[in-house]
Each structure stands twice: as structure tokens, then as C-alpha cells.
Motif scaffolding. Structure first.
Motif, PDB file in Angstrom:
ATOM      1  N   SER A 166       0.841  -1.210   0.000  1.00 47.11           N
ATOM      2  CA  SER A 166       0.000   0.000   0.000  1.00 47.11           C
ATOM      3  C   SER A 166       0.874   1.256   0.000  1.00 47.11           C
ATOM      4  O   SER A 166       0.523   2.269  -0.614  1.00 47.11           O
ATOM      5  N   LYS A 167       2.013   1.192   0.626  1.00 52.12           N
ATOM      6  CA  LYS A 167       2.906   2.356   0.610  1.00 52.12           C
ATOM      7  C   LYS A 167       3.536   2.555  -0.774  1.00 52.12           C
ATOM      8  O   LYS A 167       3.659   3.682  -1.258  1.00 52.12           O
ATOM      9  N   ILE A 168       3.892   1.463  -1.403  1.00 50.53           N
ATOM     10  CA  ILE A 168       4.421   1.547  -2.767  1.00 50.53           C
ATOM     11  C   ILE A 168       3.367   2.182  -3.675  1.00 50.53           C
ATOM     12  O   ILE A 168       3.664   3.035  -4.511  1.00 50.53           O
ATOM     13  N   GLN A 169       2.103   1.756  -3.445  1.00 48.15           N
ATOM     14  CA  GLN A 169       1.010   2.268  -4.283  1.00 48.15           C
ATOM     15  C   GLN A 169       0.845   3.780  -4.136  1.00 48.15           C
ATOM     16  O   GLN A 169       0.671   4.499  -5.121  1.00 48.15           O
ATOM     17  N   ILE A 170       0.916   4.252  -2.902  1.00 47.21           N
ATOM     18  CA  ILE A 170       0.791   5.700  -2.664  1.00 47.21           C
ATOM     19  C   ILE A 170       1.881   6.444  -3.439  1.00 47.21           C
ATOM     20  O   ILE A 170       1.620   7.431  -4.139  1.00 47.21           O
TER      21      ILE A 170
END
Ligand code: 1Q0
Length: 211
Positions: A56-60
């Protein structure tokens, strides 16, 4: 990104992430993390609560990288400058920018220190060294300081499910043990350099404690 993990590719992405001026390209930094997630996923479901958070952090960060302000997100340096100049970062408590690039990347940055410490232990380990011990020693020395009790507990449980050292070496797909050790020796200074550049940048801008 290919299906099987390879330590060589992690090395290459971190190498590509450094510009001549020693700036860090977001694109490759993220690609490095995607490789690591692939590795974690190959270890089994116990690690999915960890990899979900990383994903999810990569996605942000990827959304920033592809979004309308993408020209400001080419390097970590340009991201910090842009977000600070435009008041896009919650500096002391979470408010209107809970998912800024700066605070999101900081979480991955702290985890990169764990990786560096863990891989250094793995590199210098002997046949009877335990991966769970190497992992948790590295964790206690780095990330644990930023995690509340409940997460530290859950992480401790996950560490017990880690495969042994031989499996780790095999999954890296970098040849026999000696070759893996050599490649780790090559990778670690790069990971350390990317970490240090980011650390110095964040320290200079007082961003190391972003909520
Ligand atoms: C291989 C075993 C993996 C062991 C991972 C050790 C670190 C565990 C950290 C787990 C925390 C996950 C739960 C979520 C925490 C979040 O609250 C926290 C803060 O975020 P926020 O938004 O709530 O403020 N998130 C984080 O701190 C980010 C954590 C990232 C963990 C990254 C783990 C990296 C693992 C990489 C693969 C290991 C590969 C080893 C060998 C690779 C060979 C090159």
C-alpha cells in the motif's frame, strides 16, 4: 518484474536509483521494494500483513509518480522540496496530508535500515546461525523503535516462521552460498549509500519523525 526473486535484480535496481549527483530516483527505489515484496510473498502467508503494508505504501508513491505532479516526484530530493514548499506534509501531527510522499517514504526508509542490518548479518553468518535471530536482532536495532507493542509482537511471531539460512540463500537465486555472500557484499554498500543519502536529506529538513 519477473516472478522469481533474484538478488541480482535488487542490486541492479538500487544501483540504478542513484543519479550522478547522488540523488535517488523514486522509480527505481520503488522497483527495489517491489522486488523485496516478491521475495516476502514467496516466504508464505505469515508475512502477508507485512507485505500488504509495503504494497500500500508503494502504491501511494506510485500514484504520485504517475500523477499530474509527477515532474516533482522524479527524485526523493525533488519530492521533499516540492511537498515542503507547498505545505503538503503533516509535520507534527496527522492532519490534512496523512499520506504525503515524505511520510510514506520515511516508513520504507526505516525498513531499508532493517534490511541493511539483516543482510549484513546474513552475509557474515555461519551454517548454524538462525535467520529468526538475525532478523529480530536487526529489527530491534532499527524498525522496532518506531512500532507499537502489538506490531512488535506480531512481527516476533512472523520471524519464528522464517525459513532457515539455506532456503534463504537458495531463494535469492544467485548461485551457491559463496556467490550469494559475494553478491551481498556488493549489494550492501549500495543499499547503505541510498539509505544514508535519504537519512541525511530527511535530517537536514527535520523530517525524521513525521507522524
Ligand atoms: C523476510 C522477513 C520479513 C521481515 C520484515 C521485518 C520488518 C517487519 C515490519 C513489519 C511491520 C508491518 C506492519 C505494519 C506496520 C505499519 O504500522 C508501519 C508504519 O506505517 P504507518 O502507515 O502505520 O505509520 N509500517 C512500516 O513500518 C513499514 C514496514 C515495512 C516492512 C518491510 C519489510 C521488508 C521486507 C523485505 C523482504 C526481506 C528480504 C530479505 C532478503 C532480501 C534479499 C535481498
Amino acid at each position: 518484474m519477473a516472478d522469481t526473486f533474484s538478488l541480482q535484480r535488487v542490486l541492479e535496481t538500487f544501483r540504478s536509483s542513484l543519479s550522478e549527483k547522488k540523488e535517488v530516483y523514486m522509480k527505481y527505489y520503488i522497483a527495489g521494494w517491489q522486488e523485496l515484496v516478491a521475495f516476502m510473498n514467496s516466504l508464505g502467508n505469515v508475512f502477508s500483513f507485512i507485505s500488504k503494508d509495503v504494497v500500500s505504501k508503494i502504491q501511494i508513491l506510485e500514484n504520485f509518480l504517475l500523477g499530474e505532479n509527477r515532474s516533482h516526484y522524479v527524485t526523493i530530493q525533488s519530492m521533499v522540496k516540492y511537498e515542503l514548499e507547498n505545505d503538503l506534509v503533516d509535520l507534527t501531527k496527522r492532519g490534512s496530508h496523512p499520506e504525503s510522499g515524505c511520510r510514506t517514504l520515511l516508513r520504507l526508509h526505516r525498513a531499508l535500515r532493517w534490511l541493511e542490518l539483516f543482510l549484513e548479518r546474513l552475509r557474515t553468518s555461519t551454517e548454524d546461525s538462525k535467520t529468526s535471530v538475525m532478523c529480530s536482532d536487526a529489527y530491534n536495532e532499527s524498525l522496532a523503535q518506531h512500532h507499537p507493542w502489538l506490531i512488535r509482537k506480531a512481527v516476533g511471531v512472523a520471524f519464528c516462521a522464517l525459513p532457515g539460512r539455506d532456503t534463504f540463500f537458495d531463494v535469492m537465486n544467485a548461485g551457491d552460498h559463496m556467490q550469494v555472500v559475494a553478491l551481498l557484499g556488493e549489494s550492501l554498500p549500495l543499499i547503505a549509500e541510498v539509505y544514508q543519502i535519504t537519512e541525511d536529506l530527511y535530517a537536514k529538513n527535520t523530517l525524521l519523525e513525521l507522524p
